[in-house]
Design an enzyme around this catalytic site. Structure first.
Site, PDB file in Angstrom:
ATOM      1  N   CYS A 270       0.806  -1.235   0.000  1.00  0.00           N
ATOM      2  CA  CYS A 270       0.000   0.000   0.000  1.00  0.00           C
ATOM      3  C   CYS A 270       0.834   1.278   0.000  1.00  0.00           C
ATOM      4  CB  CYS A 270      -0.927   0.010   1.209  1.00  0.00           C
ATOM      5  SG  CYS A 270      -2.160  -1.283   1.147  1.00  0.00           S
TER       6      CYS A 270
HETATM    7  N1  LIG Z   1      -4.671  -5.237   1.768  1.00  0.00           N
HETATM    8  C1  LIG Z   1      -4.591  -4.106   2.412  1.00  0.00           C
HETATM    9  O1  LIG Z   1      -3.784  -3.926   3.342  1.00  0.00           O
HETATM   10  C2  LIG Z   1      -5.518  -2.981   2.080  1.00  0.00           C
HETATM   11  C3  LIG Z   1      -5.669  -1.915   2.963  1.00  0.00           C
HETATM   12  C4  LIG Z   1      -6.515  -0.881   2.659  1.00  0.00           C
HETATM   13  C5  LIG Z   1      -7.169  -0.891   1.439  1.00  0.00           C
HETATM   14  N2  LIG Z   1      -6.995  -1.934   0.578  1.00  0.00           N
HETATM   15  C6  LIG Z   1      -7.690  -1.879  -0.699  1.00  0.00           C
HETATM   16  O2  LIG Z   1      -8.677  -2.888  -0.749  1.00  0.00           O
HETATM   17  C7  LIG Z   1      -8.807  -3.377  -2.079  1.00  0.00           C
HETATM   18  C8  LIG Z   1      -8.650  -4.872  -2.060  1.00  0.00           C
HETATM   19  O3  LIG Z   1      -7.372  -5.183  -1.564  1.00  0.00           O
HETATM   20  P1  LIG Z   1      -6.944  -6.656  -1.150  1.00  0.00           P
HETATM   21  O4  LIG Z   1      -5.593  -6.525  -0.579  1.00  0.00           O
HETATM   22  O5  LIG Z   1      -8.021  -7.303  -0.355  1.00  0.00           O
HETATM   23  O6  LIG Z   1      -6.870  -7.351  -2.607  1.00  0.00           O
HETATM   24  P2  LIG Z   1      -6.650  -8.892  -2.940  1.00  0.00           P
HETATM   25  O7  LIG Z   1      -5.961  -8.917  -4.251  1.00  0.00           O
HETATM   26  O8  LIG Z   1      -6.078  -9.615  -1.777  1.00  0.00           O
HETATM   27  O9  LIG Z   1      -8.148  -9.465  -3.116  1.00  0.00           O
HETATM   28  C9  LIG Z   1      -9.053  -9.034  -4.081  1.00  0.00           C
HETATM   29  C10 LIG Z   1     -10.061 -10.149  -4.364  1.00  0.00           C
HETATM   30  O10 LIG Z   1     -11.030  -9.641  -5.273  1.00  0.00           O
HETATM   31  C11 LIG Z   1     -11.364 -10.676  -6.194  1.00  0.00           C
HETATM   32  N3  LIG Z   1     -11.986 -10.065  -7.370  1.00  0.00           N
HETATM   33  C12 LIG Z   1     -11.423  -9.378  -8.386  1.00  0.00           C
HETATM   34  N4  LIG Z   1     -12.373  -8.913  -9.214  1.00  0.00           N
HETATM   35  C13 LIG Z   1     -13.561  -9.347  -8.736  1.00  0.00           C
HETATM   36  C14 LIG Z   1     -14.904  -9.201  -9.149  1.00  0.00           C
HETATM   37  N5  LIG Z   1     -15.243  -8.499 -10.223  1.00  0.00           N
HETATM   38  N6  LIG Z   1     -15.860  -9.774  -8.400  1.00  0.00           N
HETATM   39  C15 LIG Z   1     -15.559 -10.480  -7.286  1.00  0.00           C
HETATM   40  N7  LIG Z   1     -14.316 -10.652  -6.853  1.00  0.00           N
HETATM   41  C16 LIG Z   1     -13.318 -10.083  -7.549  1.00  0.00           C
HETATM   42  C17 LIG Z   1     -10.050 -11.372  -6.445  1.00  0.00           C
HETATM   43  O11 LIG Z   1     -10.231 -12.662  -6.967  1.00  0.00           O
HETATM   44  C18 LIG Z   1      -9.457 -11.378  -5.023  1.00  0.00           C
HETATM   45  O12 LIG Z   1      -9.837 -12.536  -4.310  1.00  0.00           O
HETATM   46  C19 LIG Z   1      -7.764  -2.630  -2.902  1.00  0.00           C
HETATM   47  O13 LIG Z   1      -8.339  -1.515  -3.503  1.00  0.00           O
HETATM   48  C20 LIG Z   1      -6.778  -2.180  -1.876  1.00  0.00           C
HETATM   49  O14 LIG Z   1      -6.098  -1.020  -2.254  1.00  0.00           O
HETATM   50  C21 LIG Z   1      -6.204  -2.992   0.866  1.00  0.00           C
END
Ligand SMILES: NC(=O)c1ccc[n+]([C@@H]2O[C@H](COP(=O)([O-])OP(=O)(O)OC[C@H]3O[C@@H](n4cnc5c(N)ncnc54)[C@H](O)[C@@H]3O)[C@@H](O)[C@H]2O)c1
Length: 460
Positions: A270
């Site tokens: 991030c």
């Molecule tokens: N991981 C962190 O620490 C964190 C912190 C704050 C914000 N975020 C934000 O949260 C969001 C998700 O992050 P993450 O780390 O959980 O991502 P990730 O890659 O771990 O998980 C995303 C999931 O979404 C699924 N996906 C993709 N397209 C899809 C769709 N159309 N329908 C259903 N499922 C779908 C993928 O298969 C995956 O399982 C990002 O925007 C990220 O910036 C993440």
């Protein structure tokens, strides 16, 4: 009937949110395009590695299920959180590609939906994305109107990997960017029911919330970088000690002690990308986010700068062990990790590099390929090393003793987090830290040159 929630995207954040909401007594339908993630949740297992997730999913199986079908999930729930990836694109912006696809699916389901539905975008996006990038997709696909037939909020989370569930249920505050009063009020009351604490809620427009989210991360990175700058200065003043300086600095209530360590830079999935995205956005709206640009530039240059400073202390051909290859302790994530960058830089200039990390051995091996040997045991790593660099403050490294190192061939320890000071300082092993002076005489000479003839100056 109690509200039913759906969570689209069962990744690191979404799966934890789904399990956490279910643990508060609500029915939750998780949706993912990845069959393995769906099957894992339905089998009571965690689809991703996160502290406490497996246990929480197993304990809440009767309220939590997952599906590949967005349509079904939207029709059978009242509120949908969208937590899909927003990866950085080639410009450094957060791509809306995955979110757009998810919104199309949700919009298509809303077409058939009877009654009001609230859509909440949780994924991190840049200002303008929700209103101008995604909302039109929902209206087009559903043939319905936002604010009339459905509501929309942008509500990002402020969580750290490794403590996602705790952070989600106990935030410092919640942030809601709302299309209208009704959408925001519904989400605020949702949080009031789900959260374990009484976190204050800040409600505002989409755009202000989008900016506030990225501002939090970029501010924290600026603070880390500021402390790193002070650490560098401490190394150049006699008796310089970053911990003494930051202890005083952090006591000022306007500043606070967190993220003020003075050590290596920040990494992970991030922080690094947020400064780049903010810089991109500023340029796109005809201005410049110079603090964000500078923070990013300084942070990226840090590992090479540290290696350049340390090089004279390592004999030619030495084997250097980098301890800590994940971007932080208790993590298996090596993305933008300072330990990895140190290892690569050292390998590039001809040192033999070995590495160890309690959780990140596999991804580190892939990342370092032929540049370093990642070993499975700390002991084996120390056996091979003449120089040891401690790159994360992992408890495993905190427990190292003088004997652990002396009994082997270790000549020099570089302790980036000053975790072995009591154990190693003043003994036969050369002990170097970040943020403490290592050559008092040279530093004194510099300051004498700078100030020593003050009297003479005042005469002229
Ligand atoms: N991981 C962190 O620490 C964190 C912190 C704050 C914000 N975020 C934000 O949260 C969001 C998700 O992050 P993450 O780390 O959980 O991502 P990730 O890659 O771990 O998980 C995303 C999931 O979404 C699924 N996906 C993709 N397209 C899809 C769709 N159309 N329908 C259903 N499922 C779908 C993928 O298969 C995956 O399982 C990002 O925007 C990220 O910036 C993440």
């Amino acid at each position: 009937m109690d509200t039913v929630y759906s969570v689209v995207g069962l990744g690191k954040l979404g799966a934890s949110m789904a399990a956490a909401i279910a643990s508060r007594g609500f029915r939750v339908i998780g949706v993912d395009i990845n069959r393995r993630a769906v099957e894992a949740v339905n089998a009571g297992q965690a689809p991703v590695q996160e502290t406490g997730l497996e246990e929480l999913i197993a304990a809440n199986q009767k309220r939590l299920r997952a599906t590949l079908d967005h349509h079904e999930a939207v029709l059978n729930s009242d509120v949908t959180f969208v937590v899909v990836p927003t990866p950085s694109d080639e410009r450094g912006a957060f791509s809306l590609q995955y979110a757009a696809w998810a919104f199309r699916k949700i919009g298509y389901a809303l077409k058939e939906k009877k009654g009001y539905h609230l859509v909440v975008l949780t994924s991190t996006v840049l200002p303008g994305s929700t209103r101008y990038g995604l909302l039109p997709i929902l209206e087009k696909e559903s043939g319905k109107r936002c604010g009339v037939d459905f509501g929309l909020c942008y509500s990002p989370e402020f969580i750290a990997l490794g403590s996602v569930i705790r952070d989600f249920l106990n935030p410092d505050f919640t942030l809601i960017g709302e299309y209208d009063e009704k959408s925001g009020s519904l989400l605020e009351s949702t949080y009031a029911r789900i959260l374990e604490n009484n976190a204050p809620c800040y409600r505002m427009s989409f755009e202000n919330a989008e900016l506030a989210k990225i501002a939090v991360n970029t501010f924290v990175t600026m603070k880390i970088t500021f402390a790193n700058m002070l650490a560098d200065l401490c190394e150049r003043i006699p008796g310089g000690n970053i911990d003494a300086v930051t202890q005083a600095l952090g006591a000022d209530q306007r500043i606070g002690p967190k993220y003020l360590k003075g050590s290596l830079g920040y990494g992970g999935p991030c922080f690094p990308r947020d400064n780049i995205a903010l810089s991109f956005f500023a340029r796109a709206v005809d201005t410049a986010a110079e603090l964000a640009e500078t923070t990013d530039r300084i942070n990226r240059a840090l590992p090479a700068k540290i290696v350049e400073q340390l090089k004279p202390f390592f004999h030619k051909g030495a084997t250097v062990a980098v301890l800590g290859l994940a971007y932080k302790p208790f993590s298996h994530v090596v993305e933008e990790s300072q330990g990895i960058y140190l290892a690569k830089t050292l390998a590039d200039i001809g040192f033999r590099v070995v590495g160890y990390d309690p959780l990140a051995a596999e991804p580190a091996r892939i990342e370092l390929r032929d540049q370093a040997v990642v070993l499975d045991s700390l002991e084996e790593c120390l056996n091979q090393a003449e120089v040891v660099i401690i790159a994360t403050p992992d408890p495993v490294f905190r427990r190292l003793t003088l004997a652990d190192l002396q009994d082997r061939n270790v000549e020099t320890v570089v302790d980036c987090w000053r975790i072995l000071e009591k154990e190693l300082k003043g003994h036969s092993i050369r002990y170097i830290t970040i943020g403490q002076n290592i050559n008092d005489e040279e530093s004194q000479a510099r300051l004498i040159k700078l100030w020593g003839n003050t009297d003479a100056n005042s005469d002229t």
